[in-house]
Design a protein around this motif. Structure first.
Motif, PDB file in Angstrom:
ATOM      1  N   MET A  59     -18.424  -1.119 -12.413  1.00 15.72           N
ATOM      2  CA  MET A  59     -17.689  -2.004 -11.564  1.00 15.72           C
ATOM      3  C   MET A  59     -16.081  -1.827 -12.000  1.00 15.72           C
ATOM      4  O   MET A  59     -15.279  -1.830 -11.396  1.00 15.72           O
ATOM      5  CB  MET A  59     -17.939  -3.497 -11.505  1.00 15.72           C
ATOM      6  N   SER A  60     -15.920  -1.997 -13.301  1.00 14.91           N
ATOM      7  CA  SER A  60     -14.386  -1.988 -13.960  1.00 14.91           C
ATOM      8  C   SER A  60     -13.855  -0.348 -13.364  1.00 14.91           C
ATOM      9  O   SER A  60     -12.666  -0.391 -13.086  1.00 14.91           O
ATOM     10  CB  SER A  60     -14.579  -1.992 -15.490  1.00 14.91           C
ATOM     11  N   GLN A  61     -14.527   0.606 -13.282  1.00 17.04           N
ATOM     12  CA  GLN A  61     -13.966   1.920 -12.898  1.00 17.04           C
ATOM     13  C   GLN A  61     -13.539   1.822 -11.501  1.00 17.04           C
ATOM     14  O   GLN A  61     -12.731   2.180 -11.179  1.00 17.04           O
ATOM     15  CB  GLN A  61     -14.843   2.783 -13.289  1.00 17.04           C
ATOM     16  N   GLU A  62     -14.672   1.070 -10.624  1.00 17.99           N
ATOM     17  CA  GLU A  62     -14.169   1.119  -9.472  1.00 17.99           C
ATOM     18  C   GLU A  62     -13.234   0.116  -8.944  1.00 17.99           C
ATOM     19  O   GLU A  62     -12.293   0.671  -7.894  1.00 17.99           O
ATOM     20  CB  GLU A  62     -15.664   0.583  -8.489  1.00 17.99           C
ATOM     21  N   GLU A  80      -7.514  -0.010  -7.356  1.00 17.60           N
ATOM     22  CA  GLU A  80      -6.132  -0.711  -7.594  1.00 17.60           C
ATOM     23  C   GLU A  80      -5.050   0.616  -7.487  1.00 17.60           C
ATOM     24  O   GLU A  80      -4.086   0.566  -6.996  1.00 17.60           O
ATOM     25  CB  GLU A  80      -5.976  -0.992  -8.961  1.00 17.60           C
ATOM     26  N   GLU A  81      -5.429   1.828  -7.851  1.00 18.07           N
ATOM     27  CA  GLU A  81      -4.772   3.134  -7.693  1.00 18.07           C
ATOM     28  C   GLU A  81      -4.621   3.378  -6.275  1.00 18.07           C
ATOM     29  O   GLU A  81      -3.628   3.656  -5.976  1.00 18.07           O
ATOM     30  CB  GLU A  81      -5.429   4.334  -8.588  1.00 18.07           C
ATOM     31  N   THR A  82      -5.896   3.351  -5.347  1.00 12.72           N
ATOM     32  CA  THR A  82      -5.693   3.499  -4.221  1.00 12.72           C
ATOM     33  C   THR A  82      -4.729   2.507  -3.393  1.00 12.72           C
ATOM     34  O   THR A  82      -3.823   2.883  -2.426  1.00 12.72           O
ATOM     35  CB  THR A  82      -6.997   3.456  -3.268  1.00 12.72           C
ATOM     36  N   ARG A  83      -4.699   1.253  -3.629  1.00 16.69           N
ATOM     37  CA  ARG A  83      -3.776   0.286  -3.130  1.00 16.69           C
ATOM     38  C   ARG A  83      -2.471   0.411  -3.750  1.00 16.69           C
ATOM     39  O   ARG A  83      -1.605   0.522  -2.519  1.00 16.69           O
ATOM     40  CB  ARG A  83      -4.230  -1.203  -3.761  1.00 16.69           C
ATOM     41  N   ASP A  84      -2.234   0.820  -4.652  1.00 17.79           N
ATOM     42  CA  ASP A  84      -0.630   1.327  -5.150  1.00 17.79           C
ATOM     43  C   ASP A  84      -0.131   2.425  -4.394  1.00 17.79           C
ATOM     44  O   ASP A  84       0.922   2.588  -4.038  1.00 17.79           O
ATOM     45  CB  ASP A  84      -0.615   1.572  -6.904  1.00 17.79           C
ATOM     46  N   GLN A  85      -1.303   3.536  -4.252  1.00 18.83           N
ATOM     47  CA  GLN A  85      -0.745   4.913  -3.524  1.00 18.83           C
ATOM     48  C   GLN A  85      -0.328   4.322  -1.802  1.00 18.83           C
ATOM     49  O   GLN A  85       0.570   4.865  -1.223  1.00 18.83           O
ATOM     50  CB  GLN A  85      -1.787   5.859  -3.454  1.00 18.83           C
ATOM     51  N   ALA A  86      -1.331   3.351  -1.488  1.00 17.07           N
ATOM     52  CA  ALA A  86      -0.992   2.959   0.085  1.00 17.07           C
ATOM     53  C   ALA A  86       0.232   2.006   0.108  1.00 17.07           C
ATOM     54  O   ALA A  86       1.060   2.398   0.896  1.00 17.07           O
ATOM     55  CB  ALA A  86      -2.220   2.098   0.339  1.00 17.07           C
ATOM     56  N   ILE A  87       0.294   1.334  -0.974  1.00 17.00           N
ATOM     57  CA  ILE A  87       1.761   0.463  -0.723  1.00 17.00           C
ATOM     58  C   ILE A  87       3.064   1.362  -0.882  1.00 17.00           C
ATOM     59  O   ILE A  87       3.812   1.321  -0.474  1.00 17.00           O
ATOM     60  CB  ILE A  87       1.837  -0.421  -2.022  1.00 17.00           C
ATOM     61  N   THR A  88       2.734   2.605  -1.813  1.00 16.92           N
ATOM     62  CA  THR A  88       3.987   3.505  -1.845  1.00 16.92           C
ATOM     63  C   THR A  88       4.156   4.394  -0.581  1.00 16.92           C
ATOM     64  O   THR A  88       5.262   4.313  -0.204  1.00 16.92           O
ATOM     65  CB  THR A  88       3.552   4.588  -3.041  1.00 16.92           C
ATOM     66  N   TYR A  89       3.043   4.677  -0.109  1.00 15.56           N
ATOM     67  CA  TYR A  89       3.357   5.172   1.267  1.00 15.56           C
ATOM     68  C   TYR A  89       3.677   4.458   2.252  1.00 15.56           C
ATOM     69  O   TYR A  89       4.516   5.149   3.129  1.00 15.56           O
ATOM     70  CB  TYR A  89       1.795   5.912   1.598  1.00 15.56           C
TER      71      TYR A  89
END
Length: 110
Positions: free
Chosen positions: A45-48, A53-62
């Motif tokens: 769960m921690s890894q997911e 969070e990384e995906t969210r950060d990438q989406a925000i940057t995009y």
């Protein structure tokens, strides 16, 4: 009950209380023990969560980049519209001047 018997009885009572406390502590820890499956599930769960969070950060940057591009494109379009409107005003003014000149030319020739 003399003093020695009182001390021995108190010692026995305290020893029994200690043993009961230790046994209760052992029972609580035995039933609250975390299994390896639970630990593995928490790690997964921690890894997911980290990946999300990384995906969210990438989406925000995009989205920020896309917003900047669209804002720039909008500014360019507004500048082009302004230039086109200015050109249209100039063309209308010239057309009006030509109409007045033609009317004067026709009025003076007649």
């Amino acid at each position: 009950m003399n003093r020695t018997e009182f001390v021995i009885a108190t010692a026995i009572i305290l020893f029994v209380a200690f043993c009961l406390g230790w046994f209760a502590n052992w029972l609580v820890h035995r039933f609250k023990r975390i299994s390896q499956a639970d630990v593995d599930q928490l790690e997964r769960m921690s890894q997911e969560l980290h990946e999300a969070e990384e995906t969210r950060d990438q989406a925000i940057t995009y989205l920020q980049q896309r917003e900047a591009e669209l804002t720039n494109q909008l500014a360019q379009t507004e500048a082009e519209l302004s230039a086109a409107m200015e050109g249209l005003r100039e063309a209308r003014r010239e057309a009006e001047e030509l109409r007045v000149w033609i009317e004067r030319s026709q009025g003076g020739a007649a």
